[in-house]
Design a protein around this motif. Structure first.
Motif, PDB file in Angstrom:
ATOM      1  N   ASN A   2       0.835  -1.197   0.000  1.00  0.00           N
ATOM      2  CA  ASN A   2       0.000   0.000   0.000  1.00  0.00           C
ATOM      3  C   ASN A   2       0.871   1.249   0.000  1.00  0.00           C
ATOM      4  O   ASN A   2       1.838   1.337   0.747  1.00  0.00           O
ATOM      5  N   ILE A   3       0.499   2.169  -0.827  1.00  0.00           N
ATOM      6  CA  ILE A   3       1.184   3.456  -0.867  1.00  0.00           C
ATOM      7  C   ILE A   3       0.242   4.469  -0.236  1.00  0.00           C
ATOM      8  O   ILE A   3      -0.877   4.653  -0.708  1.00  0.00           O
ATOM      9  N   ASP A   4       0.685   5.072   0.836  1.00  0.00           N
ATOM     10  CA  ASP A   4      -0.207   6.023   1.489  1.00  0.00           C
ATOM     11  C   ASP A   4      -0.072   7.407   0.850  1.00  0.00           C
ATOM     12  O   ASP A   4       0.775   7.656  -0.007  1.00  0.00           O
ATOM     13  N   TRP A   5      -0.901   8.312   1.283  1.00  0.00           N
ATOM     14  CA  TRP A   5      -0.972   9.641   0.667  1.00  0.00           C
ATOM     15  C   TRP A   5       0.303  10.447   0.894  1.00  0.00           C
ATOM     16  O   TRP A   5       0.649  11.297   0.079  1.00  0.00           O
ATOM     17  N   LEU A   9       2.340  12.270  -2.055  1.00  0.00           N
ATOM     18  CA  LEU A   9       2.631  13.700  -1.988  1.00  0.00           C
ATOM     19  C   LEU A   9       4.129  13.961  -2.126  1.00  0.00           C
ATOM     20  O   LEU A   9       4.545  14.900  -2.825  1.00  0.00           O
ATOM     21  N   ALA A  10       4.948  13.136  -1.508  1.00  0.00           N
ATOM     22  CA  ALA A  10       6.391  13.291  -1.619  1.00  0.00           C
ATOM     23  C   ALA A  10       6.856  13.068  -3.057  1.00  0.00           C
ATOM     24  O   ALA A  10       7.742  13.773  -3.555  1.00  0.00           O
ATOM     25  N   ILE A  12       5.091  13.634  -5.779  1.00  0.00           N
ATOM     26  CA  ILE A  12       4.685  14.808  -6.565  1.00  0.00           C
ATOM     27  C   ILE A  12       5.623  15.972  -6.284  1.00  0.00           C
ATOM     28  O   ILE A  12       6.023  16.706  -7.193  1.00  0.00           O
ATOM     29  N   ALA A  13       6.002  16.166  -5.033  1.00  0.00           N
ATOM     30  CA  ALA A  13       6.905  17.261  -4.671  1.00  0.00           C
ATOM     31  C   ALA A  13       8.276  17.063  -5.313  1.00  0.00           C
ATOM     32  O   ALA A  13       8.923  18.045  -5.708  1.00  0.00           O
ATOM     33  N   ASP A  14       8.726  15.820  -5.433  1.00  0.00           N
ATOM     34  CA  ASP A  14      10.010  15.548  -6.078  1.00  0.00           C
ATOM     35  C   ASP A  14       9.943  15.845  -7.573  1.00  0.00           C
ATOM     36  O   ASP A  14      10.903  16.333  -8.169  1.00  0.00           O
ATOM     37  N   GLU A  15       8.812  15.551  -8.192  1.00  0.00           N
ATOM     38  CA  GLU A  15       8.646  15.787  -9.632  1.00  0.00           C
ATOM     39  C   GLU A  15       8.509  17.268  -9.959  1.00  0.00           C
ATOM     40  O   GLU A  15       8.894  17.700 -11.039  1.00  0.00           O
ATOM     41  N   HIS A  16       7.945  18.036  -9.027  1.00  0.00           N
ATOM     42  CA  HIS A  16       7.702  19.466  -9.257  1.00  0.00           C
ATOM     43  C   HIS A  16       8.350  20.289  -8.149  1.00  0.00           C
ATOM     44  O   HIS A  16       7.698  20.704  -7.195  1.00  0.00           O
ATOM     45  N   PRO A  17       9.653  20.576  -8.252  1.00  0.00           N
ATOM     46  CA  PRO A  17      10.335  21.316  -7.187  1.00  0.00           C
ATOM     47  C   PRO A  17       9.816  22.747  -7.021  1.00  0.00           C
ATOM     48  O   PRO A  17       9.978  23.343  -5.962  1.00  0.00           O
TER      49      PRO A  17
END
Length: 115
Positions: A2-5, A9-10, A12-17
């Motif tokens: 399971n991948i939690d939220w 979120l982390a 997405i933050a890594d993909e969009h600094p």
């Protein structure tokens, strides 16, 4: 697995600094108003209303909203009821000594009447 939220979120933050960057043009937070030191002398006295004892606090020269806040604070700390009218604070029961101590603790000068 399971991948939690938080993991999502982390990722997405890594993909969009640019999302992590704080803008430079944020307005300064407004300074909190400093409570003015009360330079008033309050009168604390015993009063009888309809045969019942009450503590009357007069001399607080402030807007009605501030008088109501003061009355609310006193009623909570004294564990009693009360009301406000025309700038006066009426606390149920004979709590003159405790009320005077609380007001002095808040920085007011207190004139004790009929102690």
């Amino acid at each position: 697995m399971n991948i939690d939220w938080k993991d999502k979120l982390a990722a997405i933050a890594d993909e969009h600094p640019e999302l992590n960057r704080v803008p430079d043009n944020l307005p300064e937070p407004a300074p909190e108003p400093q409570p003015r030191a009360p330079k008033q002398t309050l009168r604390v006295e015993l009063d009888k209303r309809k045969g019942k004892t009450a503590t009357l606090i007069t001399g607080y020269d402030a807007p009605d909203e501030d008088v109501k806040k003061m009355a609310q604070t006193l009623k909570i700390k004294l564990a009693t009821g009360g009301s406000t009218r025309d700038g006066e604070i009426l606390i149920q029961g004979d709590v003159r000594r405790k009320a005077a101590e609380l007001l002095e603790g808040m920085g007011f000068k207190v004139k004790r009447i009929n102690f």
